[in-house]
Design a protein around this motif. Structure first.
Motif, PDB file in Angstrom:
ATOM      1  N   GLN A   1     -32.226  -7.928  44.330  1.00 43.56           N
ATOM      2  CA  GLN A   1     -32.999  -7.168  43.348  1.00 43.56           C
ATOM      3  C   GLN A   1     -32.639  -5.691  43.441  1.00 43.56           C
ATOM      4  N   GLY A   2     -32.588  -5.198  44.686  1.00 40.56           N
ATOM      5  CA  GLY A   2     -32.261  -3.789  44.886  1.00 40.56           C
ATOM      6  C   GLY A   2     -30.853  -3.467  44.439  1.00 40.56           C
ATOM      7  N   ALA A   3     -29.913  -4.373  44.712  1.00 39.80           N
ATOM      8  CA  ALA A   3     -28.520  -4.132  44.319  1.00 39.80           C
ATOM      9  C   ALA A   3     -28.424  -3.988  42.804  1.00 39.80           C
ATOM     10  N   CYS A   4     -29.189  -4.808  42.081  1.00 36.00           N
ATOM     11  CA  CYS A   4     -29.203  -4.697  40.617  1.00 36.00           C
ATOM     12  C   CYS A   4     -29.900  -3.407  40.201  1.00 36.00           C
ATOM     13  N   ASP A   5     -31.060  -3.145  40.808  1.00 36.84           N
ATOM     14  CA  ASP A   5     -31.821  -1.943  40.450  1.00 36.84           C
ATOM     15  C   ASP A   5     -30.999  -0.675  40.668  1.00 36.84           C
ATOM     16  N   MET A   6     -30.154  -0.715  41.713  1.00 32.83           N
ATOM     17  CA  MET A   6     -29.384   0.472  42.089  1.00 32.83           C
ATOM     18  C   MET A   6     -28.077   0.601  41.308  1.00 32.83           C
ATOM     19  N   GLY A   7     -27.925  -0.204  40.286  1.00 31.34           N
ATOM     20  CA  GLY A   7     -26.731  -0.079  39.461  1.00 31.34           C
ATOM     21  C   GLY A   7     -25.517  -0.755  40.053  1.00 31.34           C
ATOM     22  N   GLY A   8     -25.733  -1.750  40.901  1.00 27.49           N
ATOM     23  CA  GLY A   8     -24.603  -2.507  41.424  1.00 27.49           C
ATOM     24  C   GLY A   8     -24.104  -3.505  40.402  1.00 27.49           C
ATOM     25  N   LEU A   9     -24.014  -3.079  39.173  1.00 28.64           N
ATOM     26  CA  LEU A   9     -23.619  -3.931  38.049  1.00 28.64           C
ATOM     27  C   LEU A   9     -22.654  -3.145  37.173  1.00 28.64           C
ATOM     28  N   PRO A  10     -21.751  -3.820  36.477  1.00 26.68           N
ATOM     29  CA  PRO A  10     -20.710  -3.106  35.752  1.00 26.68           C
ATOM     30  C   PRO A  10     -21.183  -2.396  34.484  1.00 26.68           C
ATOM     31  N   ASN A  11     -22.377  -2.680  34.045  1.00 26.73           N
ATOM     32  CA  ASN A  11     -22.801  -2.115  32.762  1.00 26.73           C
ATOM     33  C   ASN A  11     -23.918  -1.094  32.851  1.00 26.73           C
ATOM     34  N   VAL A  12     -24.495  -0.938  34.034  1.00 25.92           N
ATOM     35  CA  VAL A  12     -25.643  -0.019  34.128  1.00 25.92           C
ATOM     36  C   VAL A  12     -25.587   0.878  35.354  1.00 25.92           C
ATOM     37  N   TYR A  13     -26.174   2.054  35.173  1.00 30.06           N
ATOM     38  CA  TYR A  13     -26.441   2.962  36.289  1.00 30.06           C
ATOM     39  C   TYR A  13     -27.725   2.502  36.964  1.00 30.06           C
ATOM     40  N   PRO A  14     -28.111   3.126  38.046  1.00 36.69           N
ATOM     41  CA  PRO A  14     -29.399   2.784  38.659  1.00 36.69           C
ATOM     42  C   PRO A  14     -30.538   2.822  37.627  1.00 36.69           C
ATOM     43  N   GLY A  15     -31.452   1.882  37.773  1.00 37.37           N
ATOM     44  CA  GLY A  15     -32.585   1.821  36.860  1.00 37.37           C
ATOM     45  C   GLY A  15     -32.214   1.255  35.505  1.00 37.37           C
ATOM     46  N   TYR A  16     -31.130   0.496  35.438  1.00 40.84           N
ATOM     47  CA  TYR A  16     -30.692  -0.204  34.218  1.00 40.84           C
ATOM     48  C   TYR A  16     -30.421   0.752  33.054  1.00 40.84           C
ATOM     49  N   GLN A  17     -29.953   1.959  33.388  1.00 36.86           N
ATOM     50  CA  GLN A  17     -29.559   2.904  32.351  1.00 36.86           C
ATOM     51  C   GLN A  17     -28.110   2.585  31.997  1.00 36.86           C
ATOM     52  N   LYS A  18     -27.905   2.303  30.715  1.00 32.84           N
ATOM     53  CA  LYS A  18     -26.610   1.741  30.306  1.00 32.84           C
ATOM     54  C   LYS A  18     -25.469   2.756  30.440  1.00 32.84           C
ATOM     55  N   VAL A  19     -24.338   2.290  30.917  1.00 36.96           N
ATOM     56  CA  VAL A  19     -23.169   3.195  31.053  1.00 36.96           C
ATOM     57  C   VAL A  19     -22.643   3.586  29.684  1.00 36.96           C
ATOM     58  N   THR A  20     -23.031   2.789  28.682  1.00 45.76           N
ATOM     59  CA  THR A  20     -22.570   3.091  27.327  1.00 45.76           C
ATOM     60  C   THR A  20     -23.505   4.063  26.618  1.00 45.76           C
ATOM     61  N   ASP A  21     -24.617   4.387  27.274  1.00 47.49           N
ATOM     62  CA  ASP A  21     -25.578   5.314  26.670  1.00 47.49           C
ATOM     63  C   ASP A  21     -25.169   6.737  27.017  1.00 47.49           C
ATOM     64  N   GLU A  22     -24.899   7.504  25.980  1.00 47.39           N
ATOM     65  CA  GLU A  22     -24.382   8.865  26.195  1.00 47.39           C
ATOM     66  C   GLU A  22     -25.326   9.714  27.024  1.00 47.39           C
ATOM     67  N   LYS A  23     -26.614   9.557  26.729  1.00 45.38           N
ATOM     68  CA  LYS A  23     -27.595  10.379  27.443  1.00 45.38           C
ATOM     69  C   LYS A  23     -27.584  10.064  28.932  1.00 45.38           C
ATOM     70  N   ALA A  24     -27.480   8.774  29.212  1.00 47.50           N
ATOM     71  CA  ALA A  24     -27.454   8.362  30.614  1.00 47.50           C
ATOM     72  C   ALA A  24     -26.199   8.905  31.274  1.00 47.50           C
ATOM     73  N   GLN A  25     -25.104   8.764  30.563  1.00 45.02           N
ATOM     74  CA  GLN A  25     -23.835   9.240  31.112  1.00 45.02           C
ATOM     75  C   GLN A  25     -23.917  10.737  31.433  1.00 45.02           C
ATOM     76  N   GLU A  26     -24.477  11.459  30.499  1.00 41.91           N
ATOM     77  CA  GLU A  26     -24.637  12.909  30.664  1.00 41.91           C
ATOM     78  C   GLU A  26     -25.497  13.229  31.895  1.00 41.91           C
ATOM     79  N   LYS A  27     -26.586  12.456  31.997  1.00 41.08           N
ATOM     80  CA  LYS A  27     -27.510  12.666  33.108  1.00 41.08           C
ATOM     81  C   LYS A  27     -26.817  12.493  34.458  1.00 41.08           C
ATOM     82  N   PHE A  28     -26.043  11.402  34.564  1.00 39.44           N
ATOM     83  CA  PHE A  28     -25.392  11.127  35.846  1.00 39.44           C
ATOM     84  C   PHE A  28     -24.202  12.058  36.092  1.00 39.44           C
ATOM     85  N   GLU A  29     -23.528  12.406  35.020  1.00 35.85           N
ATOM     86  CA  GLU A  29     -22.414  13.353  35.186  1.00 35.85           C
ATOM     87  C   GLU A  29     -22.929  14.672  35.725  1.00 35.85           C
ATOM     88  N   LYS A  30     -24.086  15.069  35.183  1.00 39.82           N
ATOM     89  CA  LYS A  30     -24.693  16.326  35.619  1.00 39.82           C
ATOM     90  C   LYS A  30     -25.122  16.230  37.088  1.00 39.82           C
TER      91      LYS A  30
END
Lengths: 528, 518, 351
Positions: A186-215
């Motif tokens: 559960q934690g591995a998934c929650d922490m973004g141990g998946l190819p499509n999401v950052y931690p907390g299921y924030q999508k890697v394809t979501d620009e806002k999320a990408q911006e947030k993590f890049e920052k």
């Protein structure tokens, strides 16, 4: 799990489908047995094996492996037809009920027709639907028996459908409750141990999320969805993945079609394995990095009910081994990253910052009992069950799910259905549990075969036999039993000497990319 | 209707069956036929005649004489002398018959029909006015009125503790539950007690009628008779009684079109003493190990299968039809203030006529022994009476005038228990008696609580030492101390039981113990 | 209104028993069968107290505390009776503290100490010592069993495996596995709930024998590394030897309420396994050789950088783990995403 473990005492009817609960999740099984024994809940078990939980069930039904959507659609068919569904819930909290109705009300899903598809007698299907539909609160527990199919996503959606239909979501004791198989999956998934999401299921394809993590990380990040584990193996096989960094996993035994996996791993240019042991996968590695064990470090695991719990350091790691995060940090620094975590809690703080559902689960707050996410702020008490009042997307979305057969069905050459799973005494690929000799003495490799099939072939109990599929062949002692349906065999996948995954079908679910471990065509033969 | 000159009632019970009563009956019929008496003399099988240790017994009406210890070879003499010539054969009849076994003298409620009617024939029971009370209760009375009547009658439980039956019912009667149960405790485990057996063998329909009334009163639609497996004749007679009652519409669905349903089922127990304790009985009945439950909740609120359950003794329930038929005031005419009605005693030991008797509550022990037990056998000197069963008290001569009822006995720290009276003459050694009492409780301790299982074990060791001449006087104090702690701390009455026999034996008959230490 | 115990006032919570109020306030009343999980049993009878206005001695474990109740736990009458009860229990078996694993963690020992019973007074112990070592992980010594029933209750009602029961009656009462089978031949799944509940040394972890008594071991709480239930464990550690000796479930954990399974309780040999890798390994000519961290990190870094440069970030993939912590998973995916520059990160959630 949408709901929590303690809520088991609040449920009236529990349905277990596709989970050998007392073997794979014994303590949750105990909670369910308690509820049955105390008389607060009645139990329905649907499983191709007559698992221990069936002894506690009011109704037990053995479905043909892979027929779950047909069974669940049929139950909904009866529930709607007999007017047992929760109209208020359907009206106020869901949408697209028409789509569901259009599918499940097809004649194809009548009890008589589904009896033919699933092998469960029509009367029993009606009995189950009546009991489930009439319950004030009903919960469904499932595990890989639902998900490890080419129709895994469909199966899960069907479980969600029936729970929305009966209004069993958003209240204690209800829920769609997948039992997670590993301590921190559960934690591995929650922490973004998946190819499509950052931690907390924030999508890697979501620009806002990408911006947030890049920052946050000060690096340019990719917005391209990555490869899943099965795809990584395929791409390594195809020569596209050149380097593979494996931390605490053992794909050699855990992934389908073992021969294919071995070839793929051998084809990589650079294989890094970070583990406590020279696992079967590590044998193939170019570099092995010694990691400390769970008992040698601090941090958190998130359990199946979304409870984040503290690990404390119990003993010292062997000299030379390091905590996984330390190794990762060393590599990151080597790669030029400006990482500077002094302690594990520094990472926890970053998780709090970047993962909304973990926002309030700080190192200081976790305490002895842990906290259940979502817990967005430091004053939030945590969330025992989800979807109270609202679903994340607003209204719950029904989908009409059409029944599809598994990828590989038995035929003349391979007349049996092979299904795999766990036993009580061992865990996953055995890297941990098989180091305890007592556990090995209690449970070794086996193939479960029905009395009928064994008699037909003259196979005796404990006789070593060969099991073959289109992918390969293994040997295992036969466990001849009435607890499995004729035409079905079952092999636990823990054993490197009888590796079930040499046999399994790598065909995957198109959405979840999960392999179909629960159904493939097989045959058995005596060894001369 | 055929007219007979004489009626011969032959008592059929477990002991007469063992003595060969069936064979005797056939021989008797043949002998009567030989003398062409078949049309004049009627032979009837009945339940026990109320005597114990008298083998085959036969009561002859209208003379009301009872032949006892009959043997096949007596038949020609009895038939030719008594039935042909009309001369009673005194050497075979019961000694001092007129004073001791005058049934009219004994105020019989419970045993009224025993030894009089054919217990396997419902018609005979109805002929005595049977099932009138049931009809009255069901058609004319409300459940709460029945409870009130039984309360007013002062009927106290006959199982040992003497709890007022009406009060017990009144806890369960008003509860609204989808299912309530009545359970009849027919597990009679007290050594030397067999009154319930003889009640059931002799008049099973009276028990059935009591069950019906009690079930209706508390709102139970299901009644169980929990009976020990050894009571084979009782079981078969009760089964017959249930079948007949069903056939006559006295049991089943919508009885007398009242809307009331009742089903009665027999549950066979394995005869553990502790299952006389009502919660242990319920556990056993549910199929669990027979050990007591912790109270509260009391069975009246949460009993069998967690439903309200009233548990009553056979004798208690058998009193109910007469109370309903004749009223509480009538019942209070028997017995004494605070302890009304009659009591059935089992008199055993060194008396001339061991057996059952039913006398008013409050009758003096001396009277019971001398008049109903026939006095001391062979005119030996009285030494002691163990009153109240194994858990009773060893009474010495000076306490013989105690009135036998719950309250009076209490004053002497004694108990009525199940009404067992074991009489001992001067030759009896109290050490041996206490040894067998302790051995019994050690065997019957269920093992649930530590003071009872460990305490019984150590008491058994200590009494064995004394018996073997290895005891010391201080062991007597230790035994008293342990028995007192057991009494104060045990889970159920079984562990509390030993204090009375141990204390009374050591205090009243200390010499017997000291004798073994010389 | 509060409750008074030995003249002191205590607040009471609804439904609490007198024993619970006393224990919560550190007033010791000897008790051997009561356990918070299996609840009142009323079997050992050692927890008797006196209550003003109530007749006789009452067992405090099933006595619901009432406002204004005046309880005495240490009167002469109470202690005299307790002394007989506990002395009889102590006398009824072979309670040899010297080499008993439960020494220092034994509730019978506590009771005997409190009552000043130095040695058993009664000749009750059976001649034979009856042990059962047929089970892989659990050792049973029936001559130490006090028939408190906690194990039976736990097996029946807590873990609901329904293997343990009582056989025989009275003094001969004994715990039984199925129908009096040796434990190892019974249907027991060795969850160890009985071990955890046993107040004496009758049912113990066979592998802890002789490896340290309770006061010699340090206890640390953590989470089970096996399935996803996340049972809370307490590990009993020999600090000197750096070894895990014993594992128990954490009773007040909402997740497992003290329960564990056979893996979670006994499957920890891997931690101290001889097979653990203690040095980084680099494969050369098809064979591993030992390396140190100072060598291996730059070695890996160089390789990864070269592949990234030549084939791009997406030619590198990483499998994080469902068996490591949240923090480590976070770090791993951050590493793959920010340092390697790919979303090729997954783990075996599906396998």
């Amino acid at each position: 799990m949408t709901n929590d473990i303690a809520g088991i005492k609040d449920t009236d009817v529990i349905m277990i489908i596709g989970s050998d609960t007392s073997a794979a999740h014994p303590v949750i099984a105990a909670r369910i047995k308690q509820a049955v024994r105390e008389g607060t809940a009645q139990l329905i078990v649907i499983d191709p094996k007559k698992i221990v939980m069936a002894d506690y069930a009011k109704i037990y039904a053995a479905q043909r492996p892979g027929s779950d959507v047909a069974v669940l659609n049929c139950l909904m068919h009866i529930i709607i037809k007999n007017d047992l569904y929760n109209k208020e819930f359907v009206e106020k909290r869901t949408e697209a009920f028409d789509k569901l109705k259009a599918e499940v009300m097809k004649d194809k899903y009548s009890p008589e027709n589904v009896e033919k598809l699933s092998g469960i007698p029509a009367e029993k299907l009606i009995e189950i639907a009546e009991m489930f539909g009439k319950a004030e609160t009903a919960s469904i527990f499932y595990a890989m028996g639902i998900t490890q199919h080419t129709t895994g996503t469909d199966n899960v959606k069907s479980v969600a459908n029936i729970q929305m239909l009966c209004g069993n979501l958003g209240k204690s004791g209800g829920g769609v409750n997948p039992l997670r198989g590993q301590s921190n999956v559960q934690g591995a998934c929650d922490m973004g141990g998946l190819p499509n999401v950052y931690p907390g299921y924030q999508k890697v394809t979501d620009e806002k999320a990408q911006e947030k993590f890049e920052k946050a990380w000060g690096k340019k990040l990719s917005n391209k969805v990555g490869l899943t584990v099965t795809e990584m193996i395929d791409e390594a096989y195809n020569g596209k993945v050149k380097a593979l960094y494996v931390m605490g996993e053992n794909p050699y035994l855990s992934d389908p079609d073992q021969n294919h996996v071995i070839e793929a791993l051998n084809k990589t240019d650079f294989l890094i394995v970070q583990d406590m042991f020279i696992t079967e996968t590590a044998e193939l590695a170019d570099v092995v990095l010694p990691a400390s064990a769970f008992a040698e470090k601090e941090g958190h695991f998130t359990n199946t009910e979304r409870r984040v719990q503290r690990l404390n350091k119990v003993i010292d790691a062997p000299v030379g081994a390091k905590d996984d995060w330390e190794i990762i940090q060393l590599l990151a620094q080597e790669m030029g990253g400006k990482w500077n975590y002094k302690t594990v809690s520094d990472i926890t703080a970053e998780i709090n910052l970047l993962t909304p559902s973990y926002g309030g689960i700080t190192w200081e707050r976790v305490g002895r009992m842990g906290l259940q996410w979502p817990c967005p702020t430091e004053t939030h008490p945590g969330t025992p069950y989800l979807h109270k009042g609202n679903f994340a997307r607003g209204l719950g979305l029904f989908s009409g799910i059409e029944f599809k057969e598994p990828d590989e069905l038995p035929d003349e050459e391979y007349p049996l259905i092979l299904t795999t799973g766990r036993v009580l005494q061992h865990f996953h690929t055995g890297t941990m549990s098989r180091k305890t000799e007592g556990l090995n003495r209690l449970a070794g490799p086996m193939v479960m075969i029905s009395v009928e099939d064994a008699e037909k072939m003259g196979i005796g109990n404990s006789e070593e036999i060969e099991i073959l599929t289109r992918r390969g062949k293994i040997k295992a002692p036969a466990f001849v039993t009435k607890k499995i349906s004729p035409g079905v065999i079952y092999i636990p996948f823990h054993y490197k000497e009888s590796p079930a995954n040499r046999l399994t079908n790598p065909a995957i679910d198109p959405v979840a990319k999960i392999p179909e471990y629960k159904v493939c065509a097989a045959k058995v033969q005596k060894i001369n | 209707m055929k007219f007979y000159r004489s009626h011969l009632l032959i008592g059929i019970d477990d002991s007469s069956l063992q003595a060969g009563v069936k064979e005797f009956e056939t021989a008797l019929r043949n002998e009567l036929a030989k003398h062409n008496l078949t049309d004049e003399i009627n032979i009837l099988e009945t339940g026990t005649l109320g005597y114990f240790g008298t083998g085959i017994s036969m009561l002859v009406y209208p003379e009301q004489v009872t032949y006892v210890n009959l043997k096949l070879e007596y038949i020609p003499e009895i038939v030719s002398e008594h039935f042909l010539k009309g001369r009673i054969v005194h050497k075979y009849i019961l000694d001092k018959l007129s004073s001791k076994y005058d049934f009219n003298y004994q105020g019989r409620i419970v045993l009224k029909n025993s030894g009089v009617i054919d217990p396997e024939n419902i018609e005979e029971y109805i002929g005595t006015g049977g099932y009138e009370a049931w009809e009255k209760a069901l058609l004319e009375m409300k459940p709460e009125e029945i409870v009130a009547e039984v309360k007013a009658s002062g009927l106290r439980g006959r199982g040992g503790a003497g709890f007022p039956a009406g009060l017990k019912w009144s806890f369960t009667q008003p509860l609204a539950a989808e299912q309530k149960y009545l359970v009849i405790n027919a597990d009679e485990g007290e050594p030397g007690t067999f009154k319930d057996r003889l009640i059931m063998e002799g008049d099973p329909h009276k028990l059935m009628e009591g069950i019906m009334i009690a079930s209706y009163a508390i709102g139970a639609t299901k009644a169980y008779i929990y009976i020990r497996g050894e009571y084979k004749l009782c079981i078969s007679r009760l089964r017959k009684a249930i079948d007949q009652a069903k056939e006559y519409g006295l049991l089943g669905k919508n009885i007398f079109e009242s809307g009331f349903d009742l089903d009665v089922e027999i549950k066979i127990g394995a005869g553990a003493y502790v299952c006389g304790e009502e919660t242990a009985l319920i556990e056993s009945m549910e199929g669990n190990r027979g050990t007591p439950r912790s109270k509260p909740p009391f069975p009246g609120v949460k009993g069998a299968w967690q439903r309200p359950t009233v548990v009553n003794n056979v004798e208690t329930i058998t009193n109910v039809p007469a109370i309903i038929k004749n009223g509480a005031e009538w019942f209070k005419g028997f017995g004494v203030e605070g302890c009304t009605g009659t009591k059935v005693y089992t008199i055993m030991g060194d008396v001339s006529m061991p057996g059952l008797c039913e006398v008013d509550m409050g009758t003096e022990l001396r009277k019971i022994i001398n008049e109903f037990g026939g006095g001391m056998k062979n005119n030996r000197k009285f030494k002691a009476a163990l009153v109240g069963g194994a858990a009773g008290v060893f009474l010495s001569e000076k306490l013989l005038d105690v009135k036998m009822d719950f309250n009076s006995l209490n004053e002497y720290a004694a108990v009525l228990g199940s009404g067992a009276i074991l009489v001992m003459n001067e030759e009896v050694d109290i050490v041996e008696m206490l040894w067998s009492v302790i051995r019994f409780f050690r065997h019957e301790s269920c093992g649930k609580c530590s003071p009872c299982s460990n305490g019984n074990e150590i008491l058994y060791k200590l009494i064995n030492n004394i018996r073997n001449g290895e005891g010391k006087e201080k062991d007597l104090d230790l035994m008293l101390h342990i028995a007192a702690v057991m009494n104060d701390t045990s889970f159920c009455a079984l562990g509390e039981s030993l204090l009375l026999p141990v204390k009374s034996a050591i205090e009243n008959f200390r010499e017997d113990f000291l004798q073994r230490m010389k | 209104m509060p409750i008074f115990i030995n003249g002191r006032e205590f607040e009471l919570k609804p439904g609490e028993t007198v024993l619970e109020v006393a224990l919560r306030n550190d007033i010791y009343i000897p008790h051997l069968c009561f356990h918070p999980k299996t609840g009142k049993a009323g079997k050992c009878r050692a927890c008797i107290v006196e209550v003003e206005g109530r007749r006789g001695l009452l067992t405090s474990c099933n006595l619901v505390a009432e406002e204004g109740m005046k309880v005495v736990t240490d009167s002469k009458q109470v202690k005299d009776a307790q002394k007989i009860i506990v002395d009889l229990i102590l006398s009824s078996g072979h309670h040899d503290c010297l080499s008993c694993e439960q020494n220092g963690n034994c509730e019978l020992q506590d009771a005997a100490y409190y009552l000043g019973i130095e040695r058993p007074s009664f000749d009750l112990a059976p001649a034979e010592i009856e042990t059962d070592n047929s089970s892989e992980f659990i050792f049973v010594d029936r001559s130490k069993c006090i028939s408190c029933g906690r194990c039976v209750e736990g097996c029946t009602r807590t873990v609901v495996n329904e293997v343990l029961n009582f056989a025989n009656r009275g003094f001969e009462t004994r715990i039984s596995f199925d129908n009096e089978l040796p434990m190892g031949e019974s249907t027991c799944v060795q969850c160890g709930e009985c071990v955890q509940l046993c107040p004496v040394g009758a049912i113990i972890d066979s592998r802890m024998i002789g490896r340290g008594r309770t006061w010699e071991l340090e206890k640390v709480e953590t989470v089970c590394p096996y399935c996803g239930v996340g049972c809370k464990l307490e590990m009993h550690v020999d600090r000197q030897k750096n070894e895990i000796i014993r594992v128990t479930g954490v009773e007040d954990s909402p997740t497992n309420e003290g329960m564990l399974c056979v893996k979670g309780r006994y499957g920890f040999d891997f931690v101290s396994s001889q097979d653990r890798i203690t040095t980084p390994l680099i494969k050369e000519n098809g064979k591993f050789r030992a390396a140190d961290w100072a060598e291996v990190i730059p070695y890996v870094g160089k390789k990864l950088k070269a592949i990234k440069k030549e084939f791009g970030s997406d030619a590198i993939a990483g499998l994080t783990s469902a068996k490591v912590t949240n923090e480590e998973n976070f770090a791993f995916q951050k590493f793959m995403r920010s340092e390697i520059g790919t979303n090729n990160v997954d783990h075996c959630a599906r396998l």
